[in-house]
Scaffold this motif. Structure first.
Motif, PDB file in Angstrom:
ATOM      1  N   SER A  84      -5.650  47.278  -0.484  1.00  0.00           N
ATOM      2  CA  SER A  84      -6.872  46.934   0.245  1.00  0.00           C
ATOM      3  C   SER A  84      -6.639  46.992   1.755  1.00  0.00           C
ATOM      4  CB  SER A  84      -7.339  45.539  -0.174  1.00  0.00           C
ATOM      5  OG  SER A  84      -8.420  45.097   0.624  1.00  0.00           O
ATOM      6  N   PHE A  85      -5.490  46.480   2.185  1.00  0.00           N
ATOM      7  CA  PHE A  85      -5.194  46.493   3.620  1.00  0.00           C
ATOM      8  C   PHE A  85      -4.996  47.919   4.111  1.00  0.00           C
ATOM      9  CE2 PHE A  85      -2.007  46.305   7.092  1.00  0.00           C
ATOM     10  CZ  PHE A  85      -2.800  45.672   8.042  1.00  0.00           C
ATOM     11  N   GLU A  86      -4.321  48.753   3.344  1.00  0.00           N
ATOM     12  CA  GLU A  86      -4.103  50.146   3.747  1.00  0.00           C
ATOM     13  C   GLU A  86      -5.431  50.881   3.875  1.00  0.00           C
ATOM     14  OE1 GLU A  86      -1.948  54.224   2.112  1.00  0.00           O
ATOM     15  OE2 GLU A  86      -1.181  52.262   1.474  1.00  0.00           O
ATOM     16  N   ALA A  87      -6.347  50.627   2.934  1.00  0.00           N
ATOM     17  CA  ALA A  87      -7.666  51.270   3.009  1.00  0.00           C
ATOM     18  C   ALA A  87      -8.409  50.855   4.272  1.00  0.00           C
ATOM     19  CB  ALA A  87      -8.478  50.913   1.768  1.00  0.00           C
ATOM     20  N   LYS A  88      -8.257  49.591   4.662  1.00  0.00           N
ATOM     21  CA  LYS A  88      -8.913  49.109   5.879  1.00  0.00           C
ATOM     22  C   LYS A  88      -8.322  49.790   7.110  1.00  0.00           C
ATOM     23  CE  LYS A  88      -9.701  44.859   8.555  1.00  0.00           C
ATOM     24  NZ  LYS A  88     -11.167  44.987   8.619  1.00  0.00           N
ATOM     25  N   ASP A 169       3.213  56.502   3.820  1.00  0.00           N
ATOM     26  CA  ASP A 169       1.822  56.071   3.970  1.00  0.00           C
ATOM     27  C   ASP A 169       1.042  57.025   4.868  1.00  0.00           C
ATOM     28  OD1 ASP A 169       2.165  53.798   2.365  1.00  0.00           O
ATOM     29  OD2 ASP A 169       2.962  52.649   4.055  1.00  0.00           O
ATOM     30  N   ALA A 170       1.677  57.437   5.964  1.00  0.00           N
ATOM     31  CA  ALA A 170       0.995  58.365   6.877  1.00  0.00           C
ATOM     32  C   ALA A 170       2.013  58.970   7.827  1.00  0.00           C
ATOM     33  CB  ALA A 170      -0.090  57.646   7.672  1.00  0.00           C
ATOM     34  N   ILE A 184       2.776  51.155   6.427  1.00  0.00           N
ATOM     35  CA  ILE A 184       1.754  50.109   6.327  1.00  0.00           C
ATOM     36  C   ILE A 184       2.209  49.091   5.298  1.00  0.00           C
ATOM     37  CG2 ILE A 184      -0.667  49.611   5.834  1.00  0.00           C
ATOM     38  CD1 ILE A 184      -1.293  52.520   6.573  1.00  0.00           C
ATOM     39  N   LYS A 185       2.403  47.855   5.740  1.00  0.00           N
ATOM     40  CA  LYS A 185       2.909  46.797   4.864  1.00  0.00           C
ATOM     41  C   LYS A 185       1.933  45.628   4.855  1.00  0.00           C
ATOM     42  CE  LYS A 185       6.774  48.922   3.918  1.00  0.00           C
ATOM     43  NZ  LYS A 185       7.003  49.471   2.561  1.00  0.00           N
ATOM     44  N   SER A 186       1.983  44.847   3.779  1.00  0.00           N
ATOM     45  CA  SER A 186       1.051  43.725   3.646  1.00  0.00           C
ATOM     46  C   SER A 186       1.638  42.403   4.141  1.00  0.00           C
ATOM     47  CB  SER A 186       0.609  43.563   2.191  1.00  0.00           C
ATOM     48  OG  SER A 186       1.725  43.341   1.340  1.00  0.00           O
ATOM     49  N   PHE A 187       2.926  42.373   4.530  1.00  0.00           N
ATOM     50  CA  PHE A 187       3.448  41.128   5.096  1.00  0.00           C
ATOM     51  C   PHE A 187       2.978  40.994   6.545  1.00  0.00           C
ATOM     52  CE2 PHE A 187       6.935  44.283   5.411  1.00  0.00           C
ATOM     53  CZ  PHE A 187       7.148  44.305   6.780  1.00  0.00           C
ATOM     54  N   PRO A 188       2.823  39.756   7.043  1.00  0.00           N
ATOM     55  CA  PRO A 188       2.158  39.567   8.346  1.00  0.00           C
ATOM     56  C   PRO A 188       3.077  39.738   9.543  1.00  0.00           C
ATOM     57  CG  PRO A 188       2.670  37.440   7.391  1.00  0.00           C
ATOM     58  CD  PRO A 188       3.083  38.471   6.359  1.00  0.00           C
ATOM     59  N   LEU A 189       2.461  40.079  10.655  1.00  0.00           N
ATOM     60  CA  LEU A 189       3.106  40.000  11.973  1.00  0.00           C
ATOM     61  C   LEU A 189       2.649  38.693  12.609  1.00  0.00           C
ATOM     62  CD1 LEU A 189       2.711  43.596  13.484  1.00  0.00           C
ATOM     63  CD2 LEU A 189       4.851  42.453  12.908  1.00  0.00           C
ATOM     64  N   LEU A 190       3.554  37.746  12.734  1.00  0.00           N
ATOM     65  CA  LEU A 190       3.227  36.438  13.306  1.00  0.00           C
ATOM     66  C   LEU A 190       3.670  36.406  14.757  1.00  0.00           C
ATOM     67  CD1 LEU A 190       4.401  34.216  10.307  1.00  0.00           C
ATOM     68  CD2 LEU A 190       2.091  35.043  10.807  1.00  0.00           C
TER      69      LEU A 190
END
Length: 378
Positions: A84-88, A169-170, A184-190
């Motif tokens: 979902s995040f990659e699609a966004k 991914d690209a 593209i990863k789903s873990f956050p950048l804090l």
């Protein structure tokens, strides 16, 4: 293996049939991905993994058949969230992704890319066709001198003598001819930073993509593969994309050197006795015999990277191998390959002229003195 062009000749019919026999007649080959290649390169001395990966064996199914199933991998929720995040990130023709690339790595480009950037169609039949279509798209984008987004391109890299097809991914082509890998990863950048362990894993994975791209770039005038990749993750606890450049020159050099050290899969297959195979449908005793016929190089780090790690750990412990204690311990003990040998040397059985034995004996004395002092204080 002396070199690994991006796409070499396919395995010979004899080798292809041999590898199919090892997998099992009804078992399709499991393709190598960048994560598996990075893990393989991190442990090039493990002939077992090199053969199983080169033959396309499903190590997860094999581990389950051996009674030691793997206990790692992404949950279904994490996979859905990541998709979902990659699609966004890639929505609207990749406008947001290209904006992030321009912001962090767009030095020299006067104009930021917009929704009108090129997004070529990479559809083709089979991985070989997709790899050829990707190479053509990269050449055309470099010649055009315009921002171009390649969404899930197909790259080729030879590993242990067999071709592997990889799907980043690209890849973004800059107007100046640079090619940038995007992870593209789903873990956050804090606060602009991410978990170092996860960033390290992403960097090792990206290094595999960079190595595959470099061979293609060598045939394209004015093309250059950037050694800084762009890591795109959710910002803080939101679903908004943020990015951080990651220099992967060290990971690239290490991966390239380790891939050169891998033994060819043809040599490994030839050394395996006839009649043995890794078809999960075989009895567990036959599978254990086949796996034991290929030398392994177990280390505790394998638990986070290989589906057979629990089986290999069990066998290493049963054989009293010091490798079960870690690579650093194994390296320090030199010729002492079992825990029993190390304990015997610490007890004084080793030659005092042997520096390893002398160090173990000194450590044993210091431990005894420390325990004695602790007992006196009590």
């Amino acid at each position: 293996m002396s070199s690994y062009p991006p796409s070499g000749p396919p395995p010979t019919t004899t080798l292809r049939q041999r590898l199919a026999d090892l997998r099992g007649p009804a078992v399709p080959p499991r393709p190598l991905d960048a994560r598996a290649i990075a893990a393989l390169a991190a442990n090039p001395g493990c002939r077992r993994r090199a053969l199983l990966d080169g033959a396309g064996v499903d190590k997860n199914a094999l581990a389950s058949a051996l009674g030691s199933p793997a206990a790692f991998g992404q949950s279904q929720f994490a996979i859905v969230r990541g998709n979902s995040f990659e699609a966004k990130v890639k929505g609207d023709g990749g406008a947001e992704l290209l904006r992030l690339v321009h912001e962090h790595l767009g030095t020299g480009a006067a104009e930021p890319p917009g929704p009108g950037a090129l997004v070529p169609d990479l559809t083709a039949a089979g991985p070989e066709g997709r790899a050829a279509r990707t190479a053509l798209a990269l050449r055309e984008a470099t010649a055009a001198g315009a921002w171009t987004l390649l969404d899930h391109p197909m790259l080729a890299l030879e590993v242990a003598g067999t071709p592997a097809y990889l799907e980043p991914d690209a890849v973004v082509v800059h107007p100046d001819g640079r090619w940038t890998v995007v992870e593209i990863k789903s873990f956050p950048l804090l606060d602009g930073a991410a978990d170092p362990a996860k960033v390290g894993a992403a960097a090792r994975q990206a290094a595999v993509y960079v190595l595959a791209l470099e061979k293609t770039a060598a045939k394209v005038p004015d093309a250059e593969v950037g050694h800084t990749v762009l890591l795109v993750c959710p910002k803080d606890f939101s679903n908004q994309p943020a990015a951080a450049p990651v220099d992967i020159r060290r990971e690239r050099a290490v991966t390239r050197r380790q891939l050169r050290r891998l033994t060819g899969v043809e040599e490994l297959a030839a050394a395996l006795p006839e009649g043995l195979g890794f078809d999960p449908a075989r009895p567990a005793e036959e599978l254990a015999e086949a796996v034991a016929a290929v030398p392994a190089a177990y280390a505790p780090e394998c638990l986070a990277a290989c589906e057979l790690a629990f089986h290999c750990r069990e066998r290493a412990r049963a054989a009293d191998e010091v490798s079960a204690l870690g690579r650093s311990v194994r390296g320090e003990l030199g010729a002492l390959t079992t825990v029993e040998q190390a304990l015997a040397a610490a007890a004084g059985a080793g030659s005092p002229e042997d520096p390893t034995a002398a160090a173990l004996q000194r450590a044993a004395r210091l431990r005894a003195e420390a325990l004695e002092a602790s007992a006196c204080r009590c």
